[in-house]
Structures are given as C-alpha cells and as structure tokens.
Motif scaffolding. Structure first.
Motif, PDB file in Angstrom:
ATOM      1  N   LEU A 215       0.863  -1.185   0.000  1.00 16.62           N
ATOM      2  CA  LEU A 215       0.000   0.000   0.000  1.00 16.62           C
ATOM      3  C   LEU A 215       0.898   1.233   0.000  1.00 16.62           C
ATOM      4  CD1 LEU A 215      -2.650  -1.013   2.692  1.00 16.62           C
ATOM      5  CD2 LEU A 215      -2.864  -1.157   0.203  1.00 16.62           C
ATOM      6  N   TRP A 216       0.528   2.208  -0.818  1.00 12.04           N
ATOM      7  CA  TRP A 216       1.319   3.424  -0.958  1.00 12.04           C
ATOM      8  C   TRP A 216       0.499   4.625  -0.493  1.00 12.04           C
ATOM      9  CZ3 TRP A 216       6.273   3.102  -3.270  1.00 12.04           C
ATOM     10  CH2 TRP A 216       6.582   1.851  -3.807  1.00 12.04           C
ATOM     11  N   LEU A 217       1.172   5.623   0.008  1.00 10.78           N
ATOM     12  CA  LEU A 217       0.500   6.872   0.337  1.00 10.78           C
ATOM     13  C   LEU A 217       0.363   7.687  -0.942  1.00 10.78           C
ATOM     14  CD1 LEU A 217      -0.665   8.793   2.500  1.00 10.78           C
ATOM     15  CD2 LEU A 217       1.626   9.818   2.649  1.00 10.78           C
TER      16      LEU A 217
ATOM     17  N   LEU B  73       3.937   7.691   7.672  1.00 11.12           N
ATOM     18  CA  LEU B  73       2.496   7.940   7.601  1.00 11.12           C
ATOM     19  C   LEU B  73       2.093   9.014   8.604  1.00 11.12           C
ATOM     20  CD1 LEU B  73      -0.182   7.070   6.304  1.00 11.12           C
ATOM     21  CD2 LEU B  73      -0.398   5.306   8.078  1.00 11.12           C
TER      22      LEU B  73
ATOM     23  N   THR C 264      -6.530   0.661   6.388  1.00 12.31           N
ATOM     24  CA  THR C 264      -6.084   2.049   6.508  1.00 12.31           C
ATOM     25  C   THR C 264      -6.226   2.551   7.940  1.00 12.31           C
ATOM     26  OG1 THR C 264      -6.646   2.545   4.198  1.00 12.31           O
ATOM     27  CG2 THR C 264      -6.487   4.411   5.714  1.00 12.31           C
TER      28      THR C 264
ATOM     29  N   CYS D 272      -3.141   3.684  10.419  1.00 17.13           N
ATOM     30  CA  CYS D 272      -3.114   5.015  11.025  1.00 17.13           C
ATOM     31  C   CYS D 272      -3.025   4.921  12.544  1.00 17.13           C
ATOM     32  CB  CYS D 272      -4.355   5.809  10.607  1.00 17.13           C
ATOM     33  SG  CYS D 272      -4.362   6.317   8.869  1.00 17.13           S
TER      34      CYS D 272
ATOM     35  N   LEU E 126      -4.394   5.860   1.210  1.00 19.19           N
ATOM     36  CA  LEU E 126      -3.564   4.676   1.042  1.00 19.19           C
ATOM     37  C   LEU E 126      -4.138   3.859  -0.102  1.00 19.19           C
ATOM     38  CD1 LEU E 126      -2.767   3.561   4.698  1.00 19.19           C
ATOM     39  CD2 LEU E 126      -1.228   4.610   3.038  1.00 19.19           C
TER      40      LEU E 126
ATOM     41  N   TYR F 161       2.975   8.390  -5.609  1.00 21.50           N
ATOM     42  CA  TYR F 161       2.797   7.262  -4.695  1.00 21.50           C
ATOM     43  C   TYR F 161       4.073   7.113  -3.873  1.00 21.50           C
ATOM     44  CZ  TYR F 161      -1.215   6.290  -7.631  1.00 21.50           C
ATOM     45  OH  TYR F 161      -2.393   6.396  -8.320  1.00 21.50           O
TER      46      TYR F 161
ATOM     47  N   GLY G  49       3.028  -1.028   5.418  1.00 22.79           N
ATOM     48  CA  GLY G  49       1.931  -0.738   4.514  1.00 22.79           C
ATOM     49  C   GLY G  49       1.735  -1.849   3.496  1.00 22.79           C
TER      50      GLY G  49
END
Length: 301
Positions: free
Chosen positions: A165-167, A183, A204, A208, A239, A256, A264
């Motif tokens: 998973l990427w921001l 994050l 997500t 967090c 995300l 990304y 992630g």
C-alpha cells in the motif's frame, strides 16, 4: 413440478414482470400465469400478489423461494458436475473477486489458466469484501479472491500474495518530492477512504492507529478509482494498493510514496466454502492460482 416454472417463479419473485419472465422462458404470458397459479395450488398457498403493476412475493412466497433457490442451485451444480465428468477440460469456474483486482491480478490468472485449459469457461462477479463473502455463502460463486482472511468458520482461505500500500498524494503536495515518508507526517491531513465494511478501509484505519492517529475523513467512496480521482483533485491523501497501473498520468496527477513507520501492505488470497464439493475445473483453478503465486514472489505475473 416443472423446473422452468420454478425458474420463472424465482425470476418474478426477484422483480421481473410476468411478461419478461415469459419471454425468458419462451412461452406466452397467459401460459406462464396459468403455470404460476398451478404452482400455488401444488404448494397450497398464495406465493405472489399484485402490487401496482407487478407481482411481489407473499410471506409464504419468500419462504418458498429460499427452497426454490437451493433446489435450482443444486440442480445446476449437478448438471455442471456431470458435464465435467464427460469433459473436464470445458468446465465452468465461478469466481468472485475484489474490484481493485480486476485491472491486473484476475486477468493474469484467467489468461494463464486458459492457456493450460483453452476450453475452460468463467462466470465472474466483482464486488467489495462483504459482498464477496455473501457470494460464497449464497452459492452464487465457488471461489473468491479478496484481501485478507475473512475469518469465517465456513470459509477456507489461502494467501496468494502480499500487496504493498502506498500513500497517494497530489503531485503538488508538500511531500510529493519524497520517495519515502512516515504515515504520521500526514496525521493532520484529510483522508479519502473507502466506506466502512471495505477491507481497505479497515487496513487504513489500523495502519493510522499504528502510526499514532485516527484519519480525518474527508470523503468515503466505494472504489479505489474514486479515491485516486479525489486525491488527484487535491481533496486529501489516501492509502492505495500497488498494482501495475499505479503511476502518475495526466488524468491522475498523483505521487505514490512508500511509508516507512508502519508496514503498509495487505494480504490477497483465494477462498472457498470448506464443506462444498468443488467441480474439477474449480479445483484446478485453485491449484493454478497457488502455483502462480509461488512462482511470482513479487506478486507480479
């Protein structure tokens, strides 16, 4: 009792008009009306009642439909099983899958399987996580590919891959020039999330929490493409699962970023009902998917 009459009753109970159901059955509307009336006489109860211009199931009709659904499903599965005994290479694979996997993972698996079994056929359903589980429980699909083990006592799940998973941030974002970020650095920013009940939403929120904050929700969507579009519009961060199409484009001006303070990623796996006897083509597809994942440790094939 005629199976076609049961199918027509099922169709009308699910919302088709008698005229539409008759057209599907290739008989006249009066003939179907008489057949439905005879069905009610056999069962001994009124099954359908007129509401406005359409028929709706009565309480007795709703109860009866549950058994009709089960009987027709069993009959159809029996026909499939016989067909696969006669010619196992032309079997049907009934597969439900997470909507975000329809752009890369599922097409690759289907293509590879059909290279080995060219006569194989597919019945595909696309949904969010909760809908996928229901497809299995309702017997409208034999398999599902989804994120995370559903943890249901009736379902067997096997991991295929771990998907990063990427921001996702807009290209004009203050962090867009970075490759890797924490994050926690976006703790005060609005988040674009999927609605509650979706697996990615749960992942997500958990990530967090691990990073020390609760995401401030700016919008709740139903598909990842919506998340990407709203991030690109500058309405927040999100995300996003990694896949071959996660790259900045004129339509989606997004960067990304790898996150470093939490892990992630999400699990992607294949699942089926534990106690169900699966058709041979379906068992072959499970083996194919597990082999493909074992041969592609980076999650790409």
């Amino acid at each position: 009792m005629d199976l076609q009459v049961l199918r027509s009753f099922q169709a009308v109970a699910e919302g088709l008009t008698v005229t539409e159901a008759a057209a599907e059955a290739r008989i006249t509307q009066p003939a179907l009306s008489r057949a439905l009336h005879r069905l009610e006489e056999e069962v001994g109860a009124e099954l359908l009642q007129r509401v406005g211009r359409v028929l709706r199931p009565t309480p007795a009709g709703r109860v009866f439909k549950e058994y009709v659904d089960a009987a027709l499903d069993s009959y159809d599965r029996g026909r499939r099983a016989v067909a696969e005994v006669v010619d196992p290479d032309t079997g049907l694979v009934s597969l439900a899958f997470l909507h975000t996997l329809g752009t890369w993972l599922v097409p690759g698996l289907v293509t590879g399987f059909r290279e080995e079994y060219p006569g194989a056929r597919f019945e595909l359903h696309q949904h969010g996580e909760s809908g996928l589980v229901q497809h299995l429980l309702d017997a409208t699909a034999d398999l599902m590919i989804t994120s995370g083990d559903p943890g249901h006592p009736l379902i067997t799940w096997r991991r295929l891959l771990v998907e990063p998973l990427w921001l996702a941030v807009p290209t004009g974002h203050r962090l867009a020039r970075h490759r890797r970020v924490r994050l926690a650095e976006v703790a005060d920013e609005p988040f674009i999330l999927l609605k509650p009940g979706y697996g990615l939403r749960s992942v997500t929120e958990e990530l967090c929490r691990e990073a020390g904050f609760a995401p401030r929700v700016a919008f709740e969507g139903e598909e990842v493409q919506t998340l990407r579009g709203l991030v690109a519009a500058g309405l927040g961060v999100s995300l996003i699962p990694s896949s071959p199409d996660t790259a900045a484009t004129p339509r989606f001006p997004i960067r990304y970023l790898e996150i470093t303070d939490v892990h992630g990623a999400r699990d992607i796996g294949i699942a089926w009902l534990t106690g169900r006897a699966l058709p041979q083509a379906t068992r072959r597809f499970i083996d194919h998917a597990l082999r493909a994942s074992a041969n592609a440790p980076d999650g790409r094939w």
